[in-house]
Design a protein around this motif. Structure first.
Motif, PDB file in Angstrom:
ATOM      1  N   GLY A 359       0.821  -1.200   0.000  1.00 60.82           N
ATOM      2  CA  GLY A 359       0.000   0.000   0.000  1.00 60.82           C
ATOM      3  C   GLY A 359       0.858   1.254   0.000  1.00 60.82           C
ATOM      4  O   GLY A 359       2.063   1.213  -0.232  1.00 60.82           O
ATOM      5  N   GLY A 360       0.229   2.374   0.284  1.00 58.18           N
ATOM      6  CA  GLY A 360       0.907   3.656   0.189  1.00 58.18           C
ATOM      7  C   GLY A 360       1.065   4.352   1.525  1.00 58.18           C
ATOM      8  O   GLY A 360       0.548   3.920   2.567  1.00 58.18           O
ATOM      9  N   GLY A 361       1.783   5.465   1.491  1.00 62.07           N
ATOM     10  CA  GLY A 361       2.066   6.219   2.700  1.00 62.07           C
ATOM     11  C   GLY A 361       0.842   6.805   3.362  1.00 62.07           C
ATOM     12  O   GLY A 361       0.824   6.993   4.586  1.00 62.07           O
ATOM     13  N   GLU A 362      -0.192   7.098   2.573  1.00 63.59           N
ATOM     14  CA  GLU A 362      -1.419   7.638   3.170  1.00 63.59           C
ATOM     15  C   GLU A 362      -2.006   6.646   4.165  1.00 63.59           C
ATOM     16  O   GLU A 362      -2.465   7.017   5.255  1.00 63.59           O
ATOM     17  N   THR A 363      -1.982   5.355   3.806  1.00 62.80           N
ATOM     18  CA  THR A 363      -2.464   4.318   4.720  1.00 62.80           C
ATOM     19  C   THR A 363      -1.515   4.128   5.890  1.00 62.80           C
ATOM     20  O   THR A 363      -1.936   4.099   7.058  1.00 62.80           O
ATOM     21  N   HIS A 616      15.936  -0.182   2.679  1.00 64.35           N
ATOM     22  CA  HIS A 616      15.043  -0.679   1.636  1.00 64.35           C
ATOM     23  C   HIS A 616      13.660  -0.074   1.885  1.00 64.35           C
ATOM     24  O   HIS A 616      13.113  -0.204   2.974  1.00 64.35           O
ATOM     25  N   MET A 617      13.125   0.582   0.885  1.00 70.92           N
ATOM     26  CA  MET A 617      11.800   1.166   1.040  1.00 70.92           C
ATOM     27  C   MET A 617      10.731   0.083   0.888  1.00 70.92           C
ATOM     28  O   MET A 617      10.711  -0.658  -0.083  1.00 70.92           O
ATOM     29  N   LEU A 618       9.838  -0.011   1.852  1.00 77.11           N
ATOM     30  CA  LEU A 618       8.706  -0.934   1.791  1.00 77.11           C
ATOM     31  C   LEU A 618       7.438  -0.228   1.337  1.00 77.11           C
ATOM     32  O   LEU A 618       6.615  -0.808   0.624  1.00 77.11           O
ATOM     33  N   VAL A 619       7.262   1.013   1.767  1.00 76.20           N
ATOM     34  CA  VAL A 619       6.072   1.806   1.446  1.00 76.20           C
ATOM     35  C   VAL A 619       6.531   3.221   1.098  1.00 76.20           C
ATOM     36  O   VAL A 619       7.316   3.819   1.842  1.00 76.20           O
ATOM     37  N   ALA A 620       6.063   3.727  -0.034  1.00 74.45           N
ATOM     38  CA  ALA A 620       6.430   5.086  -0.446  1.00 74.45           C
ATOM     39  C   ALA A 620       5.698   6.116   0.405  1.00 74.45           C
ATOM     40  O   ALA A 620       4.599   5.865   0.906  1.00 74.45           O
ATOM     41  N   PRO A 621       6.279   7.303   0.594  1.00 73.01           N
ATOM     42  CA  PRO A 621       5.612   8.343   1.383  1.00 73.01           C
ATOM     43  C   PRO A 621       4.335   8.810   0.718  1.00 73.01           C
ATOM     44  O   PRO A 621       4.147   8.666  -0.481  1.00 73.01           O
ATOM     45  N   LYS A 622       3.455   9.385   1.520  1.00 77.01           N
ATOM     46  CA  LYS A 622       2.184   9.864   0.970  1.00 77.01           C
ATOM     47  C   LYS A 622       2.395  11.156   0.191  1.00 77.01           C
ATOM     48  O   LYS A 622       3.430  11.813   0.329  1.00 77.01           O
TER      49      LYS A 622
END
Length: 622
Positions: A359-363, A616-622
């Motif tokens: 999912g994304g950073g918003e979540t 390592h990025m798992l979720v990108a920032p919102k």
């Protein structure tokens, strides 16, 4: 953590360092962006035939120069953008900017104008219908890519078709015959026959195309003049890229722009998406570079503007741009183009298995608590997340620093909304890790084998109203009793720190005071533990309220251990909102740190020691 860049016309970022940065222009970028708002059906000039349309027999360099007058070149528009929507009104721009919301506006990058890149340019096309030549001529972006014939460009599928010319490093100040690097007629198009223009369906995954170029008037192939970019498979959903294109529909000067940004998954599609203002109509087909050498004028491409809805701009979102994943079908078409073959691939498109996305950073900005453990019993590290609304989710680890799926353990709006702190460990001796949770009320529960048993019920270790209402942080570890995670470190609200050894389903074991009340630990904002040094006891990692990060090595009944500073006060770690450590990669050692940042970005630092490991990025920032 890598903060989302905030660009200005003066900044000159690139995907990788370069000894000679691309020159920038003193032209202010647009304040809103998008690749275009696609029409319901493509114009006649945007045909997607896999064969030649208007070949050399009736289409010459002289014809191109005569037709593409400065006025016609200036009127060209992206085929994914109806002409009447090419330049939104001031009121429309204000509405769109407002709809993005302040959270979006704060961190989103903005495309900046540059002089250009040698291997990237524009496509000018006109249809055979004389009544539409002036009104519906269109323009896209494209890039020269490596090929045996030294004559291929990459663009979007919805940009293909018609009598077209490619102009590398196009300069709007010059007529077609005066372009610095010349121009090249496109004599053939290669498009997957199943692709449908500007759709919001999965078939939009195939929105890429190759064009074969004729030599220039001087007889040179494009690649010999401007170089060529290397095409790479899109490595995954999360990538740092630099987008490049010509947003003519909202840029009267018609100068190219670039935008360094971060990609993430487009759910339900074999595509990625990126946020950036200023990517207006005209950037369709433009390359997404993972690396670029601005001095040489070429780089490595892992995407191109296109895909869902023609590459961007839903009705209420101006700042999202899409790209198909460059996977098997992309490289199959690339091979066909290099070999000058037109191949029919049937009439149906079977979407490939989609890589799992967290999912994304918003979540993830709503992830309240995290705990590591081997909850599924397969020997691979898993992650439990408690969300602000009380939902509890288990993320199954793949043993290689990533995750393969998720499962809900508790629905929103239940008792877990009142969870204050939690820790994973092997407290009950079952097959999988257990979860120990402290609630705001002071109640403490031990939940054995949560991967199979769930998070209902459990064993009550302390009642509501107990002293545990003052336990601000807890973390499990091996702090002096055994090789298993059966100990519990507690940071109390008054700054006292205690170590409970041999915690189990019968109680908290033996308490050891490590720090007296009123100690500096009152300013410990986040606490977790892992075996970062490989000693007999685990190590404790603390993020302090001022942004400093300390590692206390060899924590045990005798004390918190030797302090080693990992980040100074005032560091970016002041934005670390939640963290946990566990064993997530192939070395099988609990030295991997998972961090959820204030903007929702979630990263893993593998092989952390006295310094932070590889990010390592798992979720990108919102």
């Amino acid at each position: 953590m890598t903060p989302t860049p905030q660009l200005s016309p003066a900044t000159v970022p690139s995907a990788v360092p370069s000894s000679e940065p691309a020159p920038s222009l003193s032209v202010s970028p647009s304040t809103a962006n998008g690749a275009g708002e696609p029409s319901a059906s493509p114009s006649a000039s945007a045909g997607g035939s896999t064969g030649t349309e208007g070949g050399d027999g009736d289409w010459s360099d002289a014809d191109a120069i005569r037709f593409w007058t400065p006025e016609r070149m200036a009127s060209a528009t992206d085929p994914a953008l109806p002409a009447q929507q090419a330049g939104p009104s001031a009121k429309a721009r204000m509405r769109r900017a407002a709809s993005a919301g302040p959270a979006v506006a704060a961190d989103m990058p903005t495309a900046e104008h540059i002089l250009g890149l040698k291997s990237v340019g524009t496509i000018f096309t006109y249809s055979a219908d004389p009544t539409t030549e002036q009104m519906h001529a269109h323009k896209c972006s494209a890039s020269v890519v490596e090929s045996p014939g030294r004559n291929l460009i990459l663009t979007a599928g919805h940009c293909s078709g018609g009598k077209a010319v490619f102009v590398p490093m196009y300069a709007a100040e010059y007529t077609l015959d005066k372009q610095t690097l010349g121009f090249y007629r496109i004599s053939d198009w290669f498009v997957d026959n199943r692709y449908v223009h500007n759709t919001k369906k999965p078939i939009s995954d195939l929105d890429f195309a190759f064009g074969r170029l004729e030599p220039s008037k001087s007889g040179k192939q494009a690649q010999d003049v401007v170089g060529a970019n290397k095409l790479l498979r899109t490595p995954g959903y999360l990538n740092k890229v630099t987008m490049l294109g010509y947003p003519s529909s909202h840029d009267p000067e018609d100068h190219p722009v670039r935008c360094p940004t971060q990609t993430e998954a487009l759910p339900g599609f074999y595509q990625i998406q990126a946020k950036c203002r200023g990517m207006w109509g005209g950037v369709s087909g433009g390359p997404w570079f993972s690396q670029v050498d601005w001095a040489k004028g070429t780089g490595q491409i892992i995407g191109n503007v296109g895909g869902y809805n023609g590459g961007g701009n839903d009705a209420n979102v101006d700042w999202l741009t899409y790209s198909p994943m460059h996977g098997d079908w992309f490289f199959r078409l690339y091979d066909e183009a290099k070999n000058n073959q037109h191949v029919e691939h049937g009439s149906s498109y079977d979407q490939p298995p989609l890589p799992y996305s967290m999912g994304g950073g918003e979540t993830w900005s709503h992830a309240k608590l995290m705990a590591s453990g081997e909850y599924t019993g397969d020997g691979k590290g898993d992650l439990i997340v408690v969300w602000t609304d009380g939902e509890v989710t288990l993320y199954t680890g793949d043993g290689n620093g990533g995750f393969t799926g998720e499962r809900r353990l508790a629905a929103p709006h239940g008792i877990w909304k009142n969870a204050k702190s939690l820790a994973g460990g092997d407290f009950s001796g079952g097959n999988g890790s257990d979860l120990l949770v402290v609630f705001d009320s002071g109640e403490v529960r031990l939940l054995p084998d949560v991967g199979t048993e769930g998070v209902d019920g459990g064993i009550k270790l302390a009642d509501a109203g107990s002293i545990w209402s003052h336990a601000d942080q807890i973390t499990g570890g091996s702090f002096g009793t055994a090789k298993y995670v059966t100990d519990l470190l507690v940071r109390w609200s008054d700054g006292e720190v205690t170590d409970y050894t041999a915690v189990g389903d019968k109680g908290f074991g033996t308490e050891h005071q490590l720090q007296k009340p009123k100690s500096a630990w009152k300013d410990a904002t986040l606490v977790t533990a892992g075996d970062f040094t490989g000693g007999n006891d685990w190590d404790t990692l603390v993020r302090w309220s001022n942004g400093r990060v300390s590692q206390f090595q060899e924590t045990g009944p005798g004390g918190v251990g030797k302090e080693v500073q990992m980040a100074p006060a005032g560091s970016i770690w002041s934005h670390d909102s939640v963290m946990t450590a566990g064993s997530y990669d192939s070395n099988g050692w609990p030295d991997d740190l998972v961090v959820r940042w204030s903007d929702g970005e979630t990263t893993m630092y593998t092989h952390t020691g006295a310094t932070f490991g590889t990010e390592h990025m798992l979720v990108a920032p919102k």
